[in-house]
Design a protein around this motif. Structure first.
Motif, mmCIF file in Angstrom:
data_model
loop_
_atom_site.group_PDB
_atom_site.id
_atom_site.type_symbol
_atom_site.label_atom_id
_atom_site.label_comp_id
_atom_site.label_asym_id
_atom_site.label_seq_id
_atom_site.Cartn_x
_atom_site.Cartn_y
_atom_site.Cartn_z
ATOM 1 N N UNK A 401 0.807 -1.386 0.036
ATOM 2 C CA UNK A 401 0.023 -0.001 0.327
ATOM 3 C C UNK A 401 0.587 1.821 -0.185
ATOM 4 N N UNK A 402 0.168 2.609 -0.572
ATOM 5 C CA UNK A 402 1.481 3.588 -0.861
ATOM 6 C C UNK A 402 1.508 4.330 0.030
ATOM 7 N N UNK A 403 0.594 4.228 1.093
ATOM 8 C CA UNK A 403 0.226 4.837 2.452
ATOM 9 C C UNK A 403 -0.181 4.210 4.133
ATOM 10 N N UNK A 404 -0.781 3.304 4.005
ATOM 11 C CA UNK A 404 0.107 2.790 5.305
ATOM 12 C C UNK A 404 0.148 1.008 5.044
ATOM 13 N N UNK A 405 0.557 0.587 6.428
ATOM 14 C CA UNK A 405 1.726 -0.259 6.017
ATOM 15 C C UNK A 405 0.908 -1.706 7.739
ATOM 16 N N UNK A 406 0.048 -0.980 8.052
ATOM 17 C CA UNK A 406 -0.036 -1.596 9.746
ATOM 18 C C UNK A 406 -2.062 -2.182 9.478
ATOM 19 N N UNK A 407 -1.825 -3.577 10.231
ATOM 20 C CA UNK A 407 -2.773 -4.116 9.358
ATOM 21 C C UNK A 407 -4.042 -3.524 10.896
ATOM 22 N N UNK A 408 -3.709 -2.491 11.520
ATOM 23 C CA UNK A 408 -4.228 -1.922 12.511
ATOM 24 C C UNK A 408 -5.328 -0.791 11.872
ATOM 25 N N UNK A 409 -4.343 0.385 11.213
ATOM 26 C CA UNK A 409 -4.360 1.247 10.827
ATOM 27 C C UNK A 409 -5.335 0.982 9.278
ATOM 28 N N UNK A 410 -5.208 -0.449 8.389
ATOM 29 C CA UNK A 410 -5.896 -0.682 7.680
ATOM 30 C C UNK A 410 -7.522 -0.258 7.680
ATOM 31 N N UNK A 411 -7.450 -1.014 8.976
ATOM 32 C CA UNK A 411 -8.678 -1.479 9.519
ATOM 33 C C UNK A 411 -9.723 -0.790 10.040
ATOM 34 N N UNK A 412 -9.413 0.840 10.403
ATOM 35 C CA UNK A 412 -9.936 1.582 10.640
ATOM 36 C C UNK A 412 -9.892 2.887 9.718
ATOM 37 N N UNK A 413 -8.841 2.659 8.914
ATOM 38 C CA UNK A 413 -9.297 3.264 7.441
ATOM 39 C C UNK A 413 -11.034 2.910 6.725
ATOM 40 N N UNK A 414 -10.496 1.518 6.506
ATOM 41 C CA UNK A 414 -11.993 0.562 6.088
ATOM 42 C C UNK A 414 -13.127 0.589 6.605
ATOM 43 N N UNK A 415 -13.026 1.048 8.040
ATOM 44 C CA UNK A 415 -14.465 1.578 8.648
ATOM 45 C C UNK A 415 -15.064 3.136 8.794
ATOM 46 N N UNK A 416 -14.333 3.707 8.395
ATOM 47 C CA UNK A 416 -14.872 4.777 7.868
ATOM 48 C C UNK A 416 -14.770 5.351 7.035
ATOM 49 N N UNK A 417 -14.335 4.484 6.036
ATOM 50 C CA UNK A 417 -14.070 4.894 4.570
ATOM 51 C C UNK A 417 -15.837 4.276 4.216
ATOM 52 N N UNK A 418 -16.283 2.974 5.185
ATOM 53 C CA UNK A 418 -16.720 2.156 5.147
ATOM 54 C C UNK A 418 -17.470 1.173 4.114
ATOM 55 N N UNK A 420 -17.039 -1.514 4.198
ATOM 56 C CA UNK A 420 -17.402 -3.164 5.032
ATOM 57 C C UNK A 420 -18.021 -3.026 6.421
ATOM 58 N N UNK A 421 -19.053 -3.813 7.225
ATOM 59 C CA UNK A 421 -19.698 -4.128 8.447
ATOM 60 C C UNK A 421 -18.259 -3.238 9.201
ATOM 61 N N UNK A 422 -18.693 -2.518 10.198
ATOM 62 C CA UNK A 422 -18.117 -2.367 11.302
ATOM 63 C C UNK A 422 -17.695 -3.179 11.983
ATOM 64 N N UNK A 423 -18.847 -3.670 12.260
ATOM 65 C CA UNK A 423 -18.435 -4.956 13.128
ATOM 66 C C UNK A 423 -18.202 -6.274 12.903
ATOM 67 N N UNK A 424 -18.338 -6.456 11.756
ATOM 68 C CA UNK A 424 -17.090 -7.662 11.484
ATOM 69 C C UNK A 424 -15.712 -7.339 11.137
ATOM 70 N N UNK A 425 -15.490 -5.759 10.896
ATOM 71 C CA UNK A 425 -14.239 -5.881 10.897
ATOM 72 C C UNK A 425 -13.613 -5.630 11.735
ATOM 73 N N UNK A 426 -14.117 -5.184 13.473
ATOM 74 C CA UNK A 426 -13.469 -5.548 14.369
ATOM 75 C C UNK A 426 -13.388 -6.317 14.747
ATOM 76 N N UNK A 427 -14.252 -7.475 14.610
ATOM 77 C CA UNK A 427 -14.298 -8.861 15.058
ATOM 78 C C UNK A 427 -13.134 -9.917 14.463
ATOM 79 N N UNK A 428 -13.043 -9.881 13.190
ATOM 80 C CA UNK A 428 -11.896 -10.509 11.986
ATOM 81 C C UNK A 428 -10.299 -9.657 13.468
ATOM 82 N N UNK A 429 -10.634 -8.520 13.470
ATOM 83 C CA UNK A 429 -9.027 -7.988 14.107
ATOM 84 C C UNK A 429 -9.126 -8.733 15.407
ATOM 85 N N UNK A 430 -10.216 -8.916 16.612
ATOM 86 C CA UNK A 430 -10.147 -8.972 17.637
ATOM 87 C C UNK A 430 -9.685 -10.635 17.852
#
Length: 584
Positions: A401-418, A420-430
């Protein structure tokens, strides 16, 4: 011994001049004279005197050794001359084939691939007429030392001295941009393709689960298409062994594309099985993107590589009306394959099937280049494969990725941009955190990033890379469809057990060989916004011929116009002023 008995040489060519006192018993013409030997014995008395001296002299031990060395040198000289003649008479085509290949490696102006001949070293030739063992040994030694194929010094790769500069500075563009990439010509890239598959570490045989009577079990995540692997089966699939059986989509049906939930016409399946070299693939589902035609593709790639675009029935109907899709199901270079009975409702998740499981759809292909439907390929696929796989002996390549290197940052960016469902992203990260996922840091070097830009995947189809994409797809099937989140987990689990790595190249290099367009929905939104912009209100009839509105006038121009309008007889003056002038 007198000069008459030995003869005197005179002249530049060494002719013999006889002394005046010498009498010849037989007079012969000059052209019948034979060249006398260096030691001439004129009579029997001379022979009687010379021969005993030679015998006494040759009887010495040192002299015998000297004569033996002289004889050996003469024999070796004779063998060298004969061998040189044999080497010179070797097949010139055989000698030039290898020389041409080495020279062409660094020469861009090489002949077409049709004239290429692979290097060939001829077999050793046996010498004829050699009887002694020492001579046979000498001849064998000569064959080993003097190879008939010329030996060239090692050449550097044409791109070894190339250093990729950063993207050009442009204050008006703050987003990601392409950067220069060194490619070899297409002919050289095709010649550099590995002649045999790369070695697969540890894993040699890979097979896949298939079951006809699958029952839906959404409680453990996944789908019928993925086969509902349990957590125990998931964990076992990361235990790399020589022979493995894993879930890899297409869990139902006879084979991929037949009754599996991702169904393809039998005729198309047969053509896909015939693709045994390089496949370039893309997909558009839900009419989500506008199809892009590849550019700068060589004739060699058009003949040998396969270009496949997977679409659903909705996209096919649109293409027939807009892209000129005919009965042959071809649009430009793309062979259009219509997929029916899609396994997922989400069009983006359906796109993960050909993206990650190309080795199952093209079982005989050696290499694959996947590009998202929104991308336009602008570099020949053989050049891309040589640059990112063959040059450094990689078997899998993807840009980071041209900007992000960390999975946690990528998950937050996906939630902010809508995305995918935020709860599903949080469950996968946990879930991944419980397995040991940590933020990216320099301690992971030489791994440069945990977040890929997954719109391009370059892959060699060998067991270890096929296993990686299978397990990556299983994570996408079980959790969210955002494959950037699950990429590093699968990669790290495999790399912890086998000596295998991934080429994560810079994103600006990816943008060098693909041009990114917008999704169809974004383009339609832009058109809608452009249509909502109202045009300026029309000017009143009385003011149409008057001066411009005060907000748009310049004081200097206003005074000049007024001065011209007041001039008598002026053609540019106001009509009302002209009428008044006539009345005056």
């Amino acid at each position: 011994m007198t000069g008459a008995s030995l003869g005197l040489r005179s002249g530049s060519y060494g002719s013999v001049q006889q002394p005046s006192g010498a009498l010849l018993s037989t007079q012969s013409p000059p052209y019948l004279f034979r060249k006398p030997s260096k030691i001439s014995l004129s009579g029997p008395r001379e022979r009687e005197r010379i021969l005993p001296r030679i015998c006494n002299f040759a009887g010495r031990r040192k002299v015998r050794m000297l004569l033996l060395l002289v004889a050996s040198a003469a024999v070796l000289s004779f063998i060298t001359v004969v061998s040189k003649g044999d080497d010179a008479s070797a097949n010139p085509d055989t000698r030039m084939a290898f020389a041409d290949q080495v020279q062409n490696f660094v020469d861009a102006s090489i002949p077409p691939l049709n004239n290429f001949r692979p290097p060939f070293v001829p077999a050793k030739k046996k010498k004829v007429g050699i009887t002694t063992d020492s001579q046979q040994e000498s001849a064998t030694t000569h064959n080993v030392t003097h190879i008939s194929v010329p030996i060239f010094p090692p050449k550097l790769h044409p791109c070894d001295s190339f250093s990729s500069p950063p993207p050009p500075a442009d204050k008006r563009r703050i987003g990601p941009r392409p950067c220069p990439v060194c490619y070899v010509p297409v002919e050289q890239a095709a010649l550099l393709m590995p002649p045999s598959p790369s070695a697969s570490p540890v894993l040699k045989n890979l097979s896949y689960f298939s079951e006809d009577n699958l029952i839906a079990n959404e409680s453990i995540g996944g789908s019928i298409f993925g086969g509902y692997p349990s957590l125990l089966q998931r964990n076992e699939s990361f235990n790399i062994k020589e022979s493995m059986m894993v879930h890899c989509g297409f869990a139902k049906g006879k084979k991929p594309g037949q009754g599996t939930g991702f169904d393809i016409n039998d005729t198309d399946l047969l053509e896909m099985e015939e693709c045994d070299d390089v496949v370039v693939a893309s997909a558009i589902f839900g009419n989500y993107d506008i199809m892009q035609q590849p550019k700068n593709i060589s004739e060699y790639a058009k003949r040998n590589a396969c270009f496949y675009m997977f679409v659903d029935e909705q996209t096919e109907a649109y293409m027939r009306n807009s892209s000129g899709l005919d009965d042959a199901k071809r649009v430009g270079l793309w062979k259009i394959v219509v997929v029916r009975n899609l396994p997922y409702v989400d069009a983006r998740r359906n796109g993960k099937v050909p993206k990650l499981l190309l080795h199952r759809l093209f079982p005989n292909a050696r290499f694959s280049l996947w590009i998202d439907g929104k991308l336009e390929l602008v570099v020949d696929p053989y050049q891309v494969l040589e640059r990112f796989l063959w040059r450094k002996n990689y078997t899998f390549a993807i840009s980071r990725h041209y900007r992000r290197f960390d999975v946690f940052e990528e998950a937050e960016a996906n939630k902010a941009a809508g995305k995918y469902d935020n709860a599903s992203i949080d469950y996968q990260i946990e879930f991944y955190k419980r397995e040991g996922l940590t933020p990216y840091s320099s301690s992971k070097l030489p791994i440069t990033s945990d977040v890929p830009e997954g719109c391009v995947i370059i892959k060699e189809h060998i067991p270890i890379t096929n296993l990686f994409t299978c397990l990556w797809f299983n994570e996408v099937d079980r959790f969210t469809s955002r494959d950037q989140i699950s990429f590093s987990t699968v990669r790290d689990k495999i790399m912890s057990q086998v000596n295998w790595t991934i080429n994560m190249f810079m994103d600006c290099e990816r943008r060098n060989f693909v041009v990114q367009a917008y999704h169809r929905d974004l383009l339609e939104q832009r058109k809608a916004l452009a249509a909502l912009v109202r045009p300026p209100p029309p000017a009143l009839a009385n003011d149409r011929l008057t001066r411009a509105p005060p907000s748009r006038k310049l004081p200097g121009k206003i005074s000049m116009r007024r001065g011209r309008d007041k001039r008598p007889g002026s053609r540019r003056h106001h009509p009302r002023a002209a009428g008044n002038a006539g009345n005056r």
